[in-house]
Design a protein around this motif. Structure first.
Motif, PDB file in Angstrom:
ATOM      1  N   VAL A   1     -62.862  30.168  95.472  1.00 28.60           N
ATOM      2  CA  VAL A   1     -63.400  30.628  94.192  1.00 28.60           C
ATOM      3  C   VAL A   1     -64.749  29.946  94.007  1.00 28.60           C
ATOM      4  CG1 VAL A   1     -63.101  30.735  91.695  1.00 28.60           C
ATOM      5  CG2 VAL A   1     -61.089  30.858  93.189  1.00 28.60           C
ATOM      6  N   TYR A   2     -65.800  30.754  93.874  1.00 28.59           N
ATOM      7  CA  TYR A   2     -67.124  30.170  93.661  1.00 28.59           C
ATOM      8  C   TYR A   2     -67.490  30.290  92.195  1.00 28.59           C
ATOM      9  CZ  TYR A   2     -71.704  28.486  94.949  1.00 28.59           C
ATOM     10  OH  TYR A   2     -72.824  27.689  95.091  1.00 28.59           O
ATOM     11  N   ARG A   3     -67.548  29.195  91.503  1.00 22.44           N
ATOM     12  CA  ARG A   3     -67.302  27.809  91.802  1.00 22.44           C
ATOM     13  C   ARG A   3     -66.824  27.137  90.540  1.00 22.44           C
ATOM     14  NH1 ARG A   3     -72.233  26.396  89.680  1.00 22.44           N
ATOM     15  NH2 ARG A   3     -72.506  24.239  90.282  1.00 22.44           N
ATOM     16  N   LYS A   4     -66.556  25.829  90.561  1.00 17.87           N
ATOM     17  CA  LYS A   4     -66.009  25.117  89.402  1.00 17.87           C
ATOM     18  C   LYS A   4     -64.837  25.882  88.803  1.00 17.87           C
ATOM     19  CE  LYS A   4     -70.363  22.874  88.058  1.00 17.87           C
ATOM     20  NZ  LYS A   4     -71.322  22.658  86.952  1.00 17.87           N
ATOM     21  N   ALA A   5     -63.890  26.214  89.651  1.00 22.64           N
ATOM     22  CA  ALA A   5     -62.777  27.070  89.245  1.00 22.64           C
ATOM     23  C   ALA A   5     -61.866  26.359  88.252  1.00 22.64           C
ATOM     24  CB  ALA A   5     -61.974  27.488  90.475  1.00 22.64           C
ATOM     25  N   GLU A   6     -61.597  27.039  87.133  1.00 21.68           N
ATOM     26  CA  GLU A   6     -60.610  26.588  86.145  1.00 21.68           C
ATOM     27  C   GLU A   6     -59.509  27.636  86.110  1.00 21.68           C
ATOM     28  OE1 GLU A   6     -62.329  25.483  82.310  1.00 21.68           O
ATOM     29  OE2 GLU A   6     -64.296  25.475  83.300  1.00 21.68           O
ATOM     30  N   VAL A   7     -58.275  27.199  86.322  1.00 21.88           N
ATOM     31  CA  VAL A   7     -57.144  28.127  86.346  1.00 21.88           C
ATOM     32  C   VAL A   7     -56.272  27.869  85.121  1.00 21.88           C
ATOM     33  CG1 VAL A   7     -55.153  28.952  87.647  1.00 21.88           C
ATOM     34  CG2 VAL A   7     -57.196  28.160  88.864  1.00 21.88           C
ATOM     35  N   MET A   8     -56.041  28.916  84.337  1.00 24.03           N
ATOM     36  CA  MET A   8     -55.150  28.852  83.177  1.00 24.03           C
ATOM     37  C   MET A   8     -53.974  29.793  83.411  1.00 24.03           C
ATOM     38  SD  MET A   8     -58.394  28.179  82.223  1.00 24.03           S
ATOM     39  CE  MET A   8     -59.061  29.773  81.815  1.00 24.03           C
ATOM     40  N   ILE A   9     -52.785  29.309  83.110  1.00 18.95           N
ATOM     41  CA  ILE A   9     -51.585  30.141  83.220  1.00 18.95           C
ATOM     42  C   ILE A   9     -50.916  30.192  81.855  1.00 18.95           C
ATOM     43  CG2 ILE A   9     -49.358  30.454  84.367  1.00 18.95           C
ATOM     44  CD1 ILE A   9     -50.434  28.878  86.732  1.00 18.95           C
ATOM     45  N   ASN A  10     -50.804  31.382  81.335  1.00 20.43           N
ATOM     46  CA  ASN A  10     -50.217  31.599  80.009  1.00 20.43           C
ATOM     47  C   ASN A  10     -50.875  30.717  78.946  1.00 20.43           C
ATOM     48  OD1 ASN A  10     -48.400  33.567  80.949  1.00 20.43           O
ATOM     49  ND2 ASN A  10     -47.010  31.965  81.677  1.00 20.43           N
ATOM     50  N   GLY A  11     -52.214  30.648  79.045  1.00 23.67           N
ATOM     51  CA  GLY A  11     -53.006  29.949  78.050  1.00 23.67           C
ATOM     52  C   GLY A  11     -53.138  28.458  78.241  1.00 23.67           C
ATOM     53  N   LYS A  12     -52.489  27.899  79.246  1.00 25.92           N
ATOM     54  CA  LYS A  12     -52.550  26.458  79.484  1.00 25.92           C
ATOM     55  C   LYS A  12     -53.322  26.167  80.768  1.00 25.92           C
ATOM     56  CE  LYS A  12     -48.045  25.666  77.301  1.00 25.92           C
ATOM     57  NZ  LYS A  12     -46.659  25.160  77.535  1.00 25.92           N
ATOM     58  N   LYS A  13     -54.158  25.128  80.726  1.00 24.75           N
ATOM     59  CA  LYS A  13     -54.931  24.767  81.908  1.00 24.75           C
ATOM     60  C   LYS A  13     -54.006  24.232  82.989  1.00 24.75           C
ATOM     61  CE  LYS A  13     -58.941  22.151  83.517  1.00 24.75           C
ATOM     62  NZ  LYS A  13     -60.071  21.268  83.139  1.00 24.75           N
ATOM     63  N   ALA A  14     -54.094  24.842  84.164  1.00 26.60           N
ATOM     64  CA  ALA A  14     -53.202  24.466  85.263  1.00 26.60           C
ATOM     65  C   ALA A  14     -53.920  23.775  86.402  1.00 26.60           C
ATOM     66  CB  ALA A  14     -52.490  25.718  85.795  1.00 26.60           C
ATOM     67  N   ALA A  15     -55.237  23.987  86.555  1.00 21.46           N
ATOM     68  CA  ALA A  15     -55.942  23.381  87.685  1.00 21.46           C
ATOM     69  C   ALA A  15     -57.442  23.491  87.489  1.00 21.46           C
ATOM     70  CB  ALA A  15     -55.547  24.054  88.993  1.00 21.46           C
TER      71      ALA A  15
END
Length: 795
Positions: free
Chosen positions: A78-92
Motif C-alpha cells: 500500500v503506497y503509503r503510510k497505510a492506516e487500516v481501520m476495521i469496523n471503525g477501529k484502527k487496526a494497523a
C-alpha cells in the motif's frame, strides 16, 4: 493458515472528499487516474501526476463461525503510510509503501456486516524519485485458521545438500502436536515425514535441481490439526567466494537488468499477466537476473521468477537516514528498518529465484561512520534471518567521495529547499523550475559530459577511501557506475567480490569479457532493462515531431531509459546487449531514425535510439546512421548489393556505418580473422501500401486475464513502417480496455483512455477478458481500420 483473495468489492475516493467513491478491484493504482499538471509538487520525478490521499473501503459479511476463526489480512503493498481501520477501529499502521504487512483481525471482525477501510497517503510531495503510484497497488489476501494453526510464514525450506538432495523444513505452530510434512512433485508424493518435532530433514530421491533458466519446482505440504500450508520451493544452493557466485556449485555470471515496479500502461498496479510478460521479455533478450530497484519486489514477481528461472536481487530501499526527497521514508526509517527487512526475508525465504539481498541504493550514508556501522548492522541482521544468501548494497562510488567533501547530491537541507521551492511555484501558479540539486543535477551532468563523468570520478583515490570501509561490511561490493575500478580493485582487494549493481548499456561488452576471466566480478545490472514511468527524460533521445519541448515539463511521462520500451518492444540496445553478453553472435542491424530532426539532449542512460528497421520511404538520400552488433573480426555492410565498406573490430561488438538511405535491402556480413563468413542478416524496406494491423500476442485468454494486442502500421507483408503516425480510437467488445498507449516518452494522452498516438508506427492495447465468448478489438484512425479477436477460454 489458508487464504482467499480479498481483491474484489473495494471502493476508493479522495480522502478529502465525501461520497461513496468509485468501485475498484485491487491491485489498483489511484495515482494513474490523477491529472498531470504543473500543480504536481512531485514534478518530473512522478511524471507530473498530482498527489492525493485516498480512502479505500470494502464491506463484507461474515458468518458466526467465520468471524470466530483466527483471521489475518495481508496487504502486499500500500503506497503509503497505510492506516487500516476495521469496523471503525484502527487496526494497523505501516508507513513503508513497498513492503507486505499483516493485520490481526481477531479483535475487530464480528458476525454480520463488516467494513475494512484503508487510508493511503500520497499528498505530501515530493516523496519519491520515480513514479510510485498510490493506493492498494498490490494484492490483498485474507488468511484464516482455527485455534490450532501453523503460523504465518511458519514453513521455511532450505536445501542443505545437492548429492544426495536433502532439504530442511522448519515449522512454527502456535501449540504442540504432531506435524505432517509431505513433498510433492506436481501432484505425485515424493517423500514424507511426521512427528512432534518442528524441524525435519528429508532426502528427495531422483531429485531435479532448480537452475537459472531451467526451473524445477516442488511443493512442500505441511499439515497440523485441521490447518494446512503449501509452499513451492526449488532445490538449489548458493555459494560465494573466490570462485565467484555459484548456483548449485556452478559459476553463474549475472546478466542483470534494473527494473522499477511499474507495469507500464497499467501504472503501479501489480497485475500478474503484465508482470510475467515483462519478465519473459527480459529473459528473451538475454537477461538472467533482475534487480528490484529500489524496493522489495512483489510476491507475484517472485512466483513468476521461480517458474521461469529468472534470478532476483531483492533490494530494500533508496535511502537510509538522509533525505533524497523531503517527504520520503527517512522519518520512519530508524524505527522500522528492522521490521521491514524481517518482512522482506519472510517473503523471499522459500523462493529459489532470490539469490541476493541489497540493503539500499546510492546511500551516501556509507561515506559516514554512522552509515558504515549501519551497513554492518543491516548485513548481520539479514544473515541472522537468512544465512543462505549474500548481502550487497548499491553504492555510487563517486557520489560517496563528493559527499565526504561537502558536495553530495543529497542532503536533508537540499531536499527541504527543493520541496519549499516547488510548493511556492505551485502557490504562485508558476511552472516549477528544474532542480539544480539532487539526482537530476548529476543526471544532467552525466548527460552533458557523458558516462565517463561518474566512471572517471569513481576511479579517484578519494572514491576508494570513502567506500572501502562500507564494502567491508557486506558480502559483495555493489558498484554503481564504477566500471573503471574493476581491474584495480580486483588486484587491490583479493577477497572482494564485485557486482556492477548499476551500469550503462554500452559497458556490457567490456564487462562480459572481464567477467569471463575474473570470477570475483559476479555480474552486471544495466540501468534500465525496461523503460519506466517518472524520472522523465533521463534516457530520452527525442525529436520535435514527438516532443514539442525538451524541458522535461508536463507532457513528459517516461524516463526513455529502457533497452526495452514501455510497451515491451526490444530496441537496438537490446540487440546490442544480446550480442555483448554472448546470447547470440550476430550480426544484428539497427538504424537511427532518419525521418526526424531536433534531437533531445544526449543522455548517458541511452546508448542509441537505433531500431531494427530500414523502412524510411520518403527520406531517400538522407544520411543513415547504421549500427551492426556482431562478435566478429570485421563486418561489411551492403545496400542493395553494393558494399558500403568494411569495419574492423575495435574493443566492442558495435560496428557503425554512415550511408545514404535507399529503399531496398540493407545487409550485414560478419567475418572472422581469416575472412571466413560467420554470419549474415538483413533488413528490407516496407512496401508502399500501408495497412493498420491489430495483432494479439496470444490466441486465447482466460476470463479476467489480460490479452496484449499490438497495433502497427505495416505493408502487406507485415513489415513495420516507423515513419507512419496517427491518432487511433480503440473500442472493445467482450472485455475491458485496461491500458492503451505508445512508447513515446512525451505523451499527453492517458493510458486509461480509448485513444492513443502511435510512436514509430506502433502502440499497445491491454484488454481484460470478459466471462465468455471472445474479445473483439477495433482500432481506427488516419483512414485505416484494424480488428483483432481473441478467444476466451474457460478454466
Amino acid at each position: 493458515m489458508r487464504s482467499v483473495s480479498f481483491n474484489d468489492g473495494w471502493r476508493v475516493r479522495h480522502l478529502a472528499e465525501e461520497g461513496p467513491g468509485i468501485p475498484v478491484t485491487v491491485p489498483d493504482d489511484a495515482m494513474l487516474r490523477e491529472k498531470r499538471s504543473t500543480d504536481s509538487v512531485g514534478g518530473l520525478n512522478v511524471a507530473w501526476f498530482e498527489g492525493h490521499d485516498y480512502l479505500y473501503s470494502k464491506q463484507f459479511v461474515l458468518s458466526a463461525s467465520e468471524a470466530s476463526r483466527h483471521n489475518v489480512l495481508e496487504f502486499e503493498g500500500v503506497y503509503r503510510k497505510a492506516e487500516v481501520m476495521i469496523n471503525g477501529k484502527k487496526a494497523a499502521f505501516r508507513p513503508y509503501g513497498y513492503t507486505n504487512f499483516y493485520v490481526d483481525c481477531d479483535d475487530f471482525f464480528h458476525e454480520g456486516e463488516n467494513c475494512v477501510e484503508v487510508i493511503a497517503r500520497n499528498a505530501d510531495q515530493p516523496n519519491s524519485r520515480w513514479y510510485s503510484g498510490a493506493g492498494i497497488y498490490r494484492p490483498v489476501r485474507l488468511w484464516s485458521s482455527g485455534g490450532r494453526r501453523i503460523e504465518l510464514n511458519g514453513v521455511k525450506i532450505k536445501t542443505v545438500s545437492l548429492s544426495p538432495a536433502r532439504i530442511e523444513v522448519s515449522v512454527k505452530t502456535n501449540t504442540a502436536g504432531p506435524v505432517n510434512v509431505e513433498i510433492l512433485d506436481g501432484a505425485a508424493p515424493v517423500v514424507s515425514a511426521c512427528g512432534e518435532e518442528r524441524q525435519f530433514t528429508l532426502e528427495i530421491p531422483s531429485a531435479r535441481l532448480w537452475e537459472p533458466e531451467n526451473a524445477w519446482l516442488y511443493t512442500c505440504r505441511v499439515r497440523f490439526e485441521d490447518d494446512e500450508v503449501c509452499e513451492t520451493f526449488g532445490l538449489r544452493m548458493i555459494g560465494w567466494g573466490r570462485e565467484g557466485l555459484t548456483v548449485n556449485e556452478k559459476r553463474v555470471i549475472l546478466r542483470g537488468a534494473c527494473i522499477h515496479h511499474d507495469n507500464g500502461l497499467l501504472g503501479a498496479a501489480c497485475q500478474e499477466d503484465a508482470l510475467e510478460r515483462r519478465l519473459r521479455i527480459l529473459m528473451e533478450n538475454g537477461y538472467n537476473a533482475i534487480r528490484s530497484a529500489h524496493n522489495p519486489c512483489s510476491k507475484t514477481a517472485l512466483e513468476i521468477c521461480d517458474r521461469i528461472g529468472l534470478l532476483v536481487m531483492d533490494e530494500y530501499i533508496d535511502h537510509w537516514y538522509i533525505h533524497k526527497t523531503h517527504h520520503d521514508y527517512v522519518e520512519f526509517f530508524e524505527e522500522w528498518w528492522r521490521q521491514d527487512l524481517t518482512d522482506m526475508v519472510d517473503k523471499d525465504y522459500n523462493h529459489p529465484c532470490v539469490i541476493l539481498y541489497s540493503t539500499g541504493n546510492e546511500v551516501a550514508e556509507t561515506a559516514q561512520k554512522r552509515g558504515i556501522a549501519l551497513a554492518g548492522e543491516m548485513t548481520r541482521l539479514l544473515h541472522e534471518l537468512d544465512g543462505t544468501r549474500p548481502v550487497t548494497c548499491g553504492i555510487n562510488i563517486f557520489f560517496n567521495f563528493l559527499n565526504s567533501i561537502g558536495f553530495g547530491q543529497y542532503s536533508d537541507e537540499k531536499a527541504a529547499k527543493e520541496a519549499a521551492r516547488n510548493e511556492k511555484a505551485k502557490a504562485e501558479g508558476k511552472k516549477q523550475k528544474e532542480r539544480s540539486t539532487g539526482s537530476k543535477f548529476f543526471n544532467d551532468m552525466a548527460g552533458l559530459f557523458g558516462a565517463d563523468f561518474m566512471k572517471i570520478g569513481a576511479s579517484l583515490h578519494g572514491s576508494d577511501v570513502t567506500t572501502r570501509d562500507a564494502f567491508a561490511q557486506m558480502d559483495i561490493a555493489g558498484y554503481n557506475y564504477g566500471e573503471k575500478r574493476y581491474k584495480k580493485d580486483l588486484k587491490k582487494y583479493p577477497d572482494r567480490l564485485i557486482l556492477g549493481s548499476e551500469t550503462f548499456c554500452f559497458d556490457a561488452y567490456k564487462f562480459w569479457e572481464l567477467a569471463k576471466r575474473e570470477p570475483r566480478l559476479i555480474g552486471d545490472f544495466v540501468w534500465a532493462g525496461i523503460d519506466y514511468l517518472g524520472e522523465v527524460g533521463i534516457g530520452s533521445w527525442e525529436y520535435f515531431d514527438y516532443a514539442p519541448h525538451f524541458d522535461n515539463g508536463p507532457g513528459w511521462l517516461t524516463a526513455g531509459s529502457g533497452r526495452i520500451d514501455i510497451t515491451g518492444k526490444p530496441l537496438g540496445e537490446a540487440l546490442y546487449t544480446r550480442v555483448a553478453l554472448e546470447r547470440e553472435n550476430g550480426p544484428l542491424i539497427a538504424v537511427r531514425p532518419i525521418s526526424h530532426e531536433g534531437k533531445h539532449s544526449p543522455s548517458a542512460w541511452k546508448m542509441t535510439n537505433a531500431m531494427p528497421s530500414w523502412s524510411w520511404r520518403g527520406f531517400e538520400g538522407k544520411k543513415a546512421h547504421v549500427e551492426v552488433y556482431a562478435r566478429a573480426d570485421s563486418v561489411e555492410l551492403f545496400v542493395n548489393g553494393k558494399t558500403q565498406g568494411v569495419k574492423k573490430f575495435k574493443n566492442d561488438c558495435l560496428f557503425t556505418f554512415k550511408v545514404p538511405y535507399e529503399n531496398g535491402t540493407i545487409e550485414a556480413v560478419s567475418r572472422d580473422a581469416s575472412g571466413r563468413e560467420i554470419g549474415r542478416s538483413r533488413l528490407v524496406t516496407a512496401g508502399e501500401e500501408t495497412l493498420l494491423r491489430a495483432e494479439p500476442e496470444q490466441t486465447s485468454v482466460r476470463p479476467g486475464r489480460l490479452a496484449f494486442i499490438r497495433l502497427r502500421f505495416t505493408d502487406a507483408a507485415g513489415t513495420t513502417k516507423p515513419a507512419e503516425r496517427s491518432l487511433l480510437d480503440v473500442s472493445v467488445e467482450g472485455g475491458r480496455l485496461r491500458g492503451l498507449g505508445s512508447a513515446c516518452p512525451y505523451y499527453t494522452l492517458s493510458y486509461l483512455g480509448s485513444s492513443c498516438d502511435t510512436y514509430y508506427g506502433e502502440a499497445l492495447a491491454m484488454v481484460e477478458a470478459g466471462e465468455s465468448g471472445e474479445i473483439r478489438l477495433t482500432a481506427s484512425g488516419g483512414g485505416y481500420t484494424a480488428e483483432a479477436r481473441v478467444k476466451i477460454e474457460q478454466d
